[in-house]
Design an enzyme around this catalytic site. Structure first.
Site, PDB file in Angstrom:
ATOM      1  N   SER A 161       2.401 -23.235  28.311  1.00  0.00           N
ATOM      2  CA  SER A 161       2.480 -24.351  27.378  1.00  0.00           C
ATOM      3  C   SER A 161       1.910 -25.616  28.015  1.00  0.00           C
ATOM      4  CB  SER A 161       3.932 -24.534  26.916  1.00  0.00           C
ATOM      5  OG  SER A 161       4.017 -25.407  25.819  1.00  0.00           O
ATOM      6  N   ASP A 201       2.994 -19.460  16.676  1.00  0.00           N
ATOM      7  CA  ASP A 201       2.907 -20.571  17.621  1.00  0.00           C
ATOM      8  C   ASP A 201       1.920 -21.596  17.074  1.00  0.00           C
ATOM      9  OD1 ASP A 201       2.677 -22.282  19.779  1.00  0.00           O
ATOM     10  OD2 ASP A 201       1.977 -20.772  21.196  1.00  0.00           O
ATOM     11  N   HIS A 218       5.927 -18.776  20.531  1.00  0.00           N
ATOM     12  CA  HIS A 218       5.779 -19.593  21.733  1.00  0.00           C
ATOM     13  C   HIS A 218       6.961 -19.309  22.669  1.00  0.00           C
ATOM     14  CE1 HIS A 218       3.814 -22.997  23.695  1.00  0.00           C
ATOM     15  NE2 HIS A 218       5.010 -23.447  24.015  1.00  0.00           N
TER      16      HIS A 218
END
Length: 361
Positions: A196, A291, A321
């Site tokens: 991320s 996501d 995610h």
């Protein structure tokens, strides 16, 4: 050990789960597209009753239950007892851009020969999370590759606005290069990796290494990375209300991380729009269907290829995610970790062969 490796299995969907998934599909809930094992993690997270972080202060958001907490709750519910992974972790500190910062070193038992190193950066939107919240991924990579994995924390916003985290990440890379031998590693075989916001840090470390004349990482692994600033992409639209990450949360992260809106034009943030990606190391890039960041991750893979970078981009459907560290309970997380480990081992082996040839000459 995961449920899948232990031979255990979760029961099929209950009637309640089937009804919930059907109603979710009718309402257009993106979570209804999740595989059953992924949806059970999300249900455990919901049961922990986190408040929407976009309604909270950063201090309160950092105290909310996390996806890793949901995984632990599901493991307890299933009674899974993991086998020892042979990984030993030790906490240290490294000199960041302004002060010493925490890092955690993951090692497996070996014969004492220098090992490759993976420098890992956790996620959390540059605002939340720490080494504990993202313990699963570096631990798994150390176990699957035999590399020394260094998980480096960095300063968080809003106390430390952009580019504080990016500056710390570069200093972490310098430190790993300088201390590689003391860490039991090989300074000629260092990869960078992140999830991320940490994926954004990892690729920016590679860019900085190229631009500042530092040794280039052997490989880079980007897991569901933050790669752009456009919040109207197709994946933002279809996953606007996804969990555990959604559009409102990303807006909250960006709002706290940046000093002003103009910072979004910085190529370190707008990788797909403004960054020069030529000359970067071979890349493994993982994206997830549910996501908001999926589209920009895939666009980053295409831009890397266009710049002449070798890319292995793998998209996983039915997961969200932050799925990558959930290998104990989510099958696709195990498969994703195996794919990353294969790429890292191959990259390290190629570099070692090259080093041997160089020494022979």
């Amino acid at each position: 050990m995961s449920i899948f490796e232990s031979g255990q299995s979760l029961d099929g969907p209950s009637v309640g789960e089937q009804v919930a998934r059907f109603l979710g599909s009718v309402r257009g809930d993106p979570v209804a597209r999740a595989d059953l094992d992924m949806s059970r993690v999300l249900e455990e997270l919901r049961a922990l009753a986190p408040e929407p972080i976009e309604d909270l202060t950063p201090e309160a958001a950092r105290r909310q239950p996390t996806p890793s907490d949901a995984v632990k709750a599901l493991i307890e519910k299933t009674g899974l007892k993991g086998a020892p992974d042979g990984v030993v972790a030790s906490d240290v500190r490294y000199p960041g851009a302004e002060d010493d910062l925490p890092a955690r070193i993951y090692r497996t038992f070996g014969d004492g020969t220098p090992r490759p190193i993976v420098l890992y950066f956790h996620g959390g939107g540059w605002v939340c999370a720490d080494l504990d919240a993202y313990d699963a991924t570096p631990r798994a990579i150390a176990a699957r590759t035999g590399a020394v994995v260094v998980s480096a924390h960095y300063r968080l916003a809003p106390e430390h606005k952009f580019p504080a985290a990016h500056d710390d990440a570069i200093e972490a890379y310098r430190w790993v290069i300088e201390e590689a031998e003391a860490l039991g590693g090989d300074p000629s075989r260092i990869a960078v990796m992140g999830e991320s916001a940490g994926g954004n840090l990892a690729i920016n470390v590679a860019i900085a290494a190229r631009d500042q004349g530092l040794p280039l990482p052997t490989h880079q692994v980007l897991i569901t990375p933050v790669a752009g600033v456009d919040m109207e992409t197709p994946s933002y639209q279809i996953n606007e209300h996804a969990r555990p990450l959604n559009k409102a949360m990303m807006g909250w992260f960006i709002g706290h991380a940046l000093a002003d809106a103009g910072a979004q034009e910085d190529p370190r943030l707008d990788l797909v729009g403004r960054a020069d990606l030529a000359g970067l190391p071979p890349t493994t890039l993982i994206t997830a269907e549910i996501d908001p960041l999926r589209w920009e991750g895939q666009a980053l893979a295409e831009k890397l290829r266009a710049a002449g970078v070798a890319v292995n981009a793998v998209d996983f459907e039915g997961v969200t995610h932050e799925f990558f560290g959930m290998s104990e309970v989510v099958r696709d997380a195990r498969l994703a970790q195996e794919a990353v480990a294969r790429d890292l081992v191959a990259a390290f082996a190629a570099d070692e062969r090259g080093a041997r040839v160089g020494r022979a000459l």
